[in-house]
Design a protein around this motif. Structure first.
Motif, PDB file in Angstrom:
ATOM      1  N   CYS A 159       1.157  -0.972  -0.060  1.00 38.72           N
ATOM      2  CA  CYS A 159       0.271   0.219  -0.332  1.00 38.72           C
ATOM      3  C   CYS A 159       0.554   1.169   0.645  1.00 38.72           C
ATOM      4  N   GLY A 160       2.929   0.915   0.454  1.00 43.42           N
ATOM      5  CA  GLY A 160       2.931   2.283   0.695  1.00 43.42           C
ATOM      6  C   GLY A 160       2.889   3.425   1.543  1.00 43.42           C
ATOM      7  N   ILE A 161       2.139   2.763   2.479  1.00 45.22           N
ATOM      8  CA  ILE A 161       1.768   3.749   4.117  1.00 45.22           C
ATOM      9  C   ILE A 161       3.024   4.074   4.439  1.00 45.22           C
TER      10      ILE A 161
ATOM     11  N   GLU B 157       5.179   6.289   2.688  1.00 39.09           N
ATOM     12  CA  GLU B 157       4.971   8.270   2.665  1.00 39.09           C
ATOM     13  C   GLU B 157       5.574   8.863   4.214  1.00 39.09           C
ATOM     14  N   PHE B 158       5.540   8.143   4.620  1.00 43.73           N
ATOM     15  CA  PHE B 158       5.396   8.814   6.354  1.00 43.73           C
ATOM     16  C   PHE B 158       6.481   8.051   7.319  1.00 43.73           C
TER      17      PHE B 158
ATOM     18  N   GLU C 296       5.386   0.834  11.725  1.00 35.85           N
ATOM     19  CA  GLU C 296       4.687  -0.060  12.465  1.00 35.85           C
ATOM     20  C   GLU C 296       3.353   0.188  13.082  1.00 35.85           C
ATOM     21  N   LEU C 297       3.260   1.254  13.599  1.00 29.79           N
ATOM     22  CA  LEU C 297       2.321   2.252  14.306  1.00 29.79           C
ATOM     23  C   LEU C 297       1.096   2.308  12.881  1.00 29.79           C
ATOM     24  N   ARG C 298       1.586   2.172  11.840  1.00 29.90           N
ATOM     25  CA  ARG C 298       0.582   2.496  10.547  1.00 29.90           C
ATOM     26  C   ARG C 298       0.761   1.513   9.489  1.00 29.90           C
ATOM     27  N   CYS C 299       1.006   0.581   9.793  1.00 26.41           N
ATOM     28  CA  CYS C 299       1.672  -0.608   8.880  1.00 26.41           C
ATOM     29  C   CYS C 299      -0.168  -1.098   8.760  1.00 26.41           C
ATOM     30  N   PRO C 300      -0.554  -2.025   7.477  1.00 27.00           N
ATOM     31  CA  PRO C 300      -2.241  -1.888   8.189  1.00 27.00           C
ATOM     32  C   PRO C 300      -2.489  -3.977   7.726  1.00 27.00           C
ATOM     33  N   ASP C 301      -1.021  -4.080   7.565  1.00 25.95           N
ATOM     34  CA  ASP C 301      -0.487  -5.758   7.880  1.00 25.95           C
ATOM     35  C   ASP C 301       0.418  -6.146   8.540  1.00 25.95           C
ATOM     36  N   TYR C 302       0.810  -5.127   9.309  1.00 27.58           N
ATOM     37  CA  TYR C 302       1.902  -5.708  10.156  1.00 27.58           C
ATOM     38  C   TYR C 302       3.244  -6.750   9.468  1.00 27.58           C
TER      39      TYR C 302
ATOM     40  N   TYR D 198       8.193  -4.072  10.963  1.00 31.15           N
ATOM     41  CA  TYR D 198       8.179  -3.348  13.079  1.00 31.15           C
ATOM     42  C   TYR D 198       9.464  -3.359  13.320  1.00 31.15           C
TER      43      TYR D 198
END
Lengths: 376, 66, 273
Positions: free
Chosen positions: B15-17, B20-21, B49-55, B58
């Motif tokens: 997803c690339g989140i 980006e952050f 880690e906080l913003r990875c939707p798929d774990y 980390y």
């Protein structure tokens, strides 16, 4: 202590349920079942149980399943329109195999119908109300004493077979007041849910041990964490898309009742030994039938009655056997002919008569006598 | 204790989140999977880690070897 | 190997989850796990109840006693669980359609009773599981597969609705602001009484695509750039707040908790009063 008390069916079912161990009730007011909720509200906190009036019938059914899932024997009560609303969650209880008791004090329908008038129009809804193939147990009491005693039996069956049980009352029995004897200290058989023993199956909430028909329970909050889902699931309790798993689960849900009809089914037969005509009846209607049969017997007519106490599963074997020795069968029920369909399916070589009613009045003994005379 | 950045590309859905952050631009999605391209710049802040939707990414704390 | 947090609080064998690439639900689910870890609650004592929809799938992934129930009814099931077993920490995860449309009645009444459950809303403004229909939180004028000409419904603010119905702890989080949202979830779980944390989700697959909001990255950026605190919001006009997300505590009250109140009745009867 033995107490002779005057109470109505709607109260007696609560007393029986409490005796069986019911400690949670969630409901919503609806005529003619409201007294079941009222009496539960009064009695449950006295025995350390909980009563809650939910925002609707759907929520009541959900709360009952929630409470039972975590280990508390639970019950709800309703009537026609509310019974329809509960159906989706009854299906959830079927597939997740969470025991509970649903009291349906039938009234005239469809829709709002005649809210204060008796009916037995929910018999087929009790069997097939929720969608999908499933098994169900439905019990129809005919007296206040039966409301008490059969409530205990209904809870026992619910726990034993891990299934919702429909307590199919009607306005006649619900609002009937009779003197009944309640013995607080009487030894009655109370069946508790079977708990898991084997450590190797502890992690499998839907594993069925050899010789068992249903999975064993584990008390929430200790040692292990389960998933429960209304999706088709395997022994591990997690959703599965496997056709094989689906077939195995749904087949077991059907068979667990089907294979145990001898244990579940209860019938009352009276004057059937020498009868040429037998009246099939259940619930409140049976009271008029009993009176009609006595009257006909007094006149020397060979008439008896066959009363399924367990309406579902229907006592097919018993009726088939009986139909082999009688000439005529009259079905008396407070609807346009629902159990009649079952009887027509099962009975092959008898003349079948019918007396039903949908105007909201009680079927009288004379109307039954007339139907018997017509069939002969 | 030392902090370590760990990726689990098999769970990554690309997803690339995190890319980006990431404040230090340490990460990149290559062929739809997360890749660490600039490990030395990683400050182990854990925002990925906080913003990875798929774990799939980390920070792990590992004991320093004696 | 996933992180320790995931290994302990999720069912690894059922991961990766079914949610789409960039779906915010994974982030929100991690927040719930982190909040429970921070509070040090025994996993066996957590009963997680969900309904139907994308968000509700969380129940299968999280390693607690989990109940995946029927659409909209999770709060009603949870009410039965909490009354029968007040010793359990009862948490509901629900989507916006699940909890504010089909389950709206259960939401307001559980809030009114102030029963001690915590509802965490994964609020992505759309029905994802069925493919992108508008929900009760889809903003006016936005698009969904059942709003091909633009949504003429006016949306609910689930947090304000819950607070108005009597919920004793209400907060709003976002997917982007994970740290703050974890803290708000923690506070909600700790709070005695009905708590609700309305978390702004992101659904790039349906909502983003239908409304030209870009992908997951763009939707996260939007949250970063358009979130204001409760305090800031208090000083702004309705027009100024248009399109903004709010972060922080909306309400906190010390109302009596329902199962406690019921226990008082049981105790009073036991004493023969």
């Amino acid at each position: 202590m033995k107490n002779k008390v005057l109470m109505q069916g709607n109260e007696a079912v609560v007393e029986g349920a409490i005796k069986a161990g019911m400690r949670f009730f969630a409901g919503y007011p609806i005529t003619p079942s409201t007294e079941v909720a009222e009496h539960s509200a009064l009695r449950l906190p006295q025995v350390g149980g909980h009563f809650i009036q939910m925002e609707d019938e759907i929520a009541s059914m959900a709360a009952v399943i929630g409470a039972s899932a975590v280990g508390t024997k639970s019950m709800t009560a309703t009537s026609g329109p509310g019974f329809s609303l509960k159906q989706e969650n009854i299906g959830y209880a079927c597939i997740t195999e969470i025991p509970c008791l649903i009291v349906d004090v039938q009234r005239s329908g469809p829709s709002t119908g005649l809210p204060t008038s008796p009916s037995q129009g929910d018999v087929m809804q009790a069997r097939w109300g929720t969608h999908g193939d499933h098994s169900i147990i439905a019990i129809a009491p005919s007296s206040v004493a039966e409301c008490y005693h059969l409530a205990i039996r209904a809870f026992n069956l619910a726990e034993k077979y891990r299934t919702p049980v429909i307590f199919l009352m009607d306005e006649i029995v619900g609002h009937l007041r009779e003197g009944i004897e309640i013995d607080d200290e009487a030894e009655v058989e109370i069946i508790e849910r079977k708990m898991k023993q084997r450590p190797d199956t502890l992690h499998l909430p839907y594993h069925v041990c050899d010789g068992d028909d249903v999975p064993r329970f584990h008390l929430t909050g200790y040692d292990i964490r389960y998933n429960i889902t209304g999706l088709v699931h395997g022994a591990d309790g997690f959703p599965s898309n496997s056709n094989e798993v689906a077939d195995k689960l749904i087949t077991r849900l059907m068979k667990k009742i089907e294979n145990n009809v001898d244990d579940i089914v209860e019938v009352e037969e009276k004057y059937c030994e020498d009868a040429d005509t037998v009246i099939v009846c259940y619930g409140g209607t049976a009271r008029s039938v009993m009176s009609a049969v006595e009257e006909l017997r007094a006149k020397g007519e060979k008439v008896g009655y066959f009363r399924p106490i367990t309406v579902w599963p229907f006592p097919e074997k018993q009726l088939k056997k009986l139909s082999e020795r009688v000439k005529n069968i009259v079905v008396a029920e407070h609807n346009y002919g629902q159990i009649l369909l079952e009887v027509q399916r099962i009975v092959k070589d008898c003349k079948i008569g019918f007396v039903g009613k949908v105007d909201g009045t009680v079927i009288t003994p004379s109307e039954i006598i007339k139907a018997v005379e017509e069939v002969k | 204790m030392t902090k370590k950045l760990i990726v689990n590309p098999s769970w990554c859905k690309g997803c690339g989140i995190c890319v980006e952050f990431c404040p230090k631009k340490v990460l990149k999605v290559v062929k739809e999977k997360i890749t660490v391209v600039n490990y030395d710049d990683c400050i182990k802040c854990g925002l990925c880690e906080l913003r990875c939707p798929d774990y799939a990414i980390y920070i792990e704390e590992v004991r320093d070897e004696e | 190997m996933p992180s320790e947090l995931i290994l302990k609080y999720m069912r690894e064998e059922h991961l990766p989850h079914i949610w789409c690439p960039g779906c915010g639900h994974g982030i929100l689910m991690r927040n719930v796990a982190q909040a429970i870890k921070n509070l040090g609650i025994d996993q066996e004592k957590v009963c997680l109840v969900s309904g139907i929809g994308c968000a509700s799938r969380a129940a299968g992934y999280m390693d607690f006693q989990t109940m995946h129930t029927t659409h909209g009814r999770a709060i009603a099931y949870a009410t039965g669980v909490k009354m029968a077993r007040p010793d359990l920490e009862v948490i509901v995860i629900a989507g916006d359609g699940d909890c504010a449309a089909i389950g709206g009645n259960h939401l307001i009444h559980a809030a009114r009773r102030n029963i001690g459950i915590t509802v965490i809303v994964f609020n992505n403004d759309i029905y994802g599981m069925t493919g992108g229909q508008y929900s009760p939180t889809t903003p006016h004028g936005e698009f969904g597969t059942t709003a091909p000409y633009g949504n003429i419904d006016r949306p609910f603010d689930i947090a304000v609705l819950a607070a108005g119905a009597g919920a004793s702890y209400v907060a709003k989080g976002t997917t982007y602001h994970a740290q703050q949202t974890i803290k708000l979830i923690e506070n909600g779980i700790k709070h005695k009484g009905f708590s609700l944390i309305d978390c702004a989700g992101i659904c790039p697959t349906y909502y983003g695509r239908k409304n030209k909001k870009g992908g997951a990255v763009e939707m996260m950026r939007y949250q970063r750039d358009n979130t204001i605190t409760v305090e800031q919001a208090a000083k702004m006009t309705r027009e100024e707040k248009e399109g903004k997300l709010i972060l922080g505590k909306i309400a906190e009250n010390d109302f009596p908790e329902f199962s406690d109140e019921y226990q008082k009745i049981i105790d009073r009867l036991k004493e023969g009063k």
